[in-house]
Design a protein around this motif. Structure first.
Motif, PDB file in Angstrom:
ATOM      1  N   TYR A   1       0.989  -1.260   0.135  1.00 41.28           N
ATOM      2  CA  TYR A   1      -0.104  -0.115  -0.053  1.00 41.28           C
ATOM      3  C   TYR A   1       0.843   1.196   0.119  1.00 41.28           C
TER       4      TYR A   1
ATOM      5  N   TYR B   1      -3.162   5.939   4.707  1.00 47.42           N
ATOM      6  CA  TYR B   1      -3.462   5.148   3.671  1.00 47.42           C
ATOM      7  C   TYR B   1      -4.867   4.426   4.305  1.00 47.42           C
ATOM      8  N   PRO B   2      -5.936   5.051   3.766  1.00 48.29           N
ATOM      9  CA  PRO B   2      -7.162   4.538   4.167  1.00 48.29           C
ATOM     10  C   PRO B   2      -7.405   2.908   3.917  1.00 48.29           C
ATOM     11  N   ASP B   3      -6.888   2.745   2.637  1.00 44.08           N
ATOM     12  CA  ASP B   3      -7.025   1.224   2.321  1.00 44.08           C
ATOM     13  C   ASP B   3      -6.357   0.302   3.052  1.00 44.08           C
ATOM     14  N   LEU B   4      -5.100   0.787   3.480  1.00 44.08           N
ATOM     15  CA  LEU B   4      -4.353   0.017   4.381  1.00 44.08           C
ATOM     16  C   LEU B   4      -4.827  -0.311   5.652  1.00 44.08           C
ATOM     17  N   LYS B   5      -5.481   0.729   6.185  1.00 38.03           N
ATOM     18  CA  LYS B   5      -6.050   0.548   7.568  1.00 38.03           C
ATOM     19  C   LYS B   5      -7.316  -0.302   7.548  1.00 38.03           C
ATOM     20  N   ALA B   6      -8.128  -0.424   6.437  1.00 37.81           N
ATOM     21  CA  ALA B   6      -9.439  -1.117   6.251  1.00 37.81           C
ATOM     22  C   ALA B   6      -8.877  -2.710   5.787  1.00 37.81           C
ATOM     23  N   ASN B   7      -7.540  -2.856   5.554  1.00 38.86           N
ATOM     24  CA  ASN B   7      -7.118  -4.175   4.992  1.00 38.86           C
ATOM     25  C   ASN B   7      -7.166  -5.054   6.388  1.00 38.86           C
TER      26      ASN B   7
END
Length: 183
Positions: free
Chosen positions: A60, A108-114
């Protein structure tokens, strides 16, 4: 004749006291060694989680190379550290690098949501709690041992048999000061 019996009883009592004291010191030294081994187990668990965490973040935040390299370098230093003082310094450096990594992850919102990242972060938080408990247990064992070898009559036995004071697992001086938050 009575004097010989009294002398014999006194010698036996003294021998019993010396053996009991020596055995108590050996048990306390064993408790310190066991507590250090428990810290080592928890640190190994933490060190094993970090490469997985770094790999997850790499996908990410590939351009955050400096942060990732700092975590890897700090982990390597922590893995090779020897003794309580060096281990504490290396682990504190690793903790700082991990804090930077988590700060980067906030961008990195996508990383936090991973799910993988979240699970690894939770696992790492659990490890940190276990490490804190293990450090406390180790320091308590060192306190009991050091007090044991410094109090009378155990200090006489400890001096004759080579028992040495042990080092506490302490944070470096700058880690004990107030936390500075900068925005």
């Amino acid at each position: 004749m009575i004097a010989l019996i009294v002398f014999g009883v006194l010698v036996l009592l003294l021998a019993f006291l010396l053996v009991t004291t020596y055995n108590g010191l050996v048990r306390r030294r064993g408790a310190v060694d066991n507590a250090w081994a428990q810290i080592d187990v928890q640190l190994k668990r933490r060190h094993d989680l970090i490469p997985n965490l770094v790999e997850t973040v790499k996908g990410y935040a590939a351009h955050e190379r400096q942060t990732l390299e700092a975590v890897v370098a700090a982990r390597q230093q922590a893995v090779t550290a020897q003794g309580p003082h060096d281990q504490a310094s290396a682990e504190n450096m690793l903790t700082g690098a991990l804090k930077n990594l988590f700060a980067v992850s906030e961008a990195y919102p996508d990383l936090k949501a991973n799910a993988n990242f979240a699970a690894l972060q939770e696992e790492l938080a659990t490890s940190e709690n276990r490490i804190a408990y293990s450090r406390q247990y180790y320091n308590d064992a060192v306190l009991a041992y050091n007090n044991g070898i410094q109090t009378v009559p155990a200090n006489v036995v400890a001096g004759m048999t080579g028992f040495q004071a042990r080092e506490y697992f302490q944070a470096p001086g700058e880690e004990r000061g107030p936390v500075q938050v900068r925005f």
